[in-house]
Design a protein around this motif. Sequence first.
Motif, PDB file in Angstrom:
ATOM      1  N   GLU A 197      -7.763   6.096   2.862  1.00  0.00           N
ATOM      2  CA  GLU A 197      -7.534   5.243   1.850  1.00  0.00           C
ATOM      3  C   GLU A 197      -6.158   5.317   1.081  1.00  0.00           C
ATOM      4  N   SER A 244       0.839  -1.232   0.059  1.00  0.00           N
ATOM      5  CA  SER A 244       0.129  -0.003   0.105  1.00  0.00           C
ATOM      6  C   SER A 244       0.669   1.216   0.106  1.00  0.00           C
ATOM      7  N   ARG A 259      -2.068   8.330   2.396  1.00  0.00           N
ATOM      8  CA  ARG A 259      -3.496   8.123   2.477  1.00  0.00           C
ATOM      9  C   ARG A 259      -4.501   9.429   2.010  1.00  0.00           C
TER      10      ARG A 259
END
Length: 411
Positions: free
Chosen positions: A402, A318, A398
Amino acid sequence: MAHRAIRFIPALGLTFATVALGGMALAQRLDTFSDPGDARAALQRAQQAARGAESRGARLEAAALAATEAAEKTARQGAALAARIQQAEAQIAAGEARIALIDDQRQRLGRRLAERREPLLRLTAALQKLARRPLALSALRPGSLRETVYLRAMLETTIPEVQTRTAALRAEIGRGRRLEAEARAALTALNASEQELDTRRERLLALESRQRIESRRASGAADREAERALALAEETRDLDTLIARLDDASALRRELADLPGPIIRPPRPRDSTVVAAGLAEATPTPAATAPPGDFQLPVIGRTVAGFGAVSAAGLVSSGLSIAPREGAQVIAPASGRVAFAGPYRGYERIVIIEHDGGWTSLVTGLARADVAVGETLLAGSPLGVAAVDSPVVTLELRRAGEPVNPLDYLS
């Protein structure tokens, strides 16, 4: 005539001297390049990073000179020093890649010299032996005078041919000497960059020491917030949960900051308009808006895992993972407020920064964190340093909680 056969022999006997590469540590760093293509890519990457850090450092130094408040001046000086440290680190990386490329060229040249030199050495040795035969000894042997004439005639035609064929060899020997000089110059520049890096690190440590002394005078609220952040880290099971809890705390802090202050009693209370508590329009918490305009990578190095990459264990990345040099300087990717700084399970030390507009960045893989919870950072402010043993620094960005690809928002 014998002298003519000897003139070019010293050139053929030249050994290809090697440059001392500055010890085993440098030799081990050069081994990290898998091939010349890897070294060339590293050289281009380091040169580009050095130019960017130099430009950023000059801009921050100018801003520090123009700052009037002491706190702002100190913050910009720290960011400028961090940029100069990254510039020196990039210059060292470029020097190592340059030396690796030169060393590869010298090794290939040495192999070519060995292949070409062997037959020529045998030929010139034979010619030298024939040319050294005394003329008086040839006169004592029947027919030897005629052989001597033939031999000298052969030498007259052979020596120019040998000299022609050895011209390329002599040119490569000269190229080897030039490569040796380039390697020595690159090593000198590398040593200068390492000395400059040490000097800049000492200056940054001195500046950070002054900042810590000044911050202790008003550290009560910051200490309490740091304790709450550490307690959250102990309660949460993973980074996603920790960031979500910190985002909730940040939203609550913004709501409290947006509350109206105490209302001053009007001079004629009977004429005032009363608004019921809770009916006043509250300021809504802003959703994620534009990303930080000064967003940048926190460390200089080679990308080892991109956003969305799947690991051997099947985990999807991520963020962006970068392999810097040992103990590399790590900086704040953008302006913001430190929400968490300290060790976290499995990630060494991490720093979480809140940015305006609902954005959050996470930096992991720090061996040392030099910031505290509640501290306001400029883009490029020093966060800490990377690990010494196989360092990997990961950046996550983020938006409203997210993960997004950091490369899409680089300034």
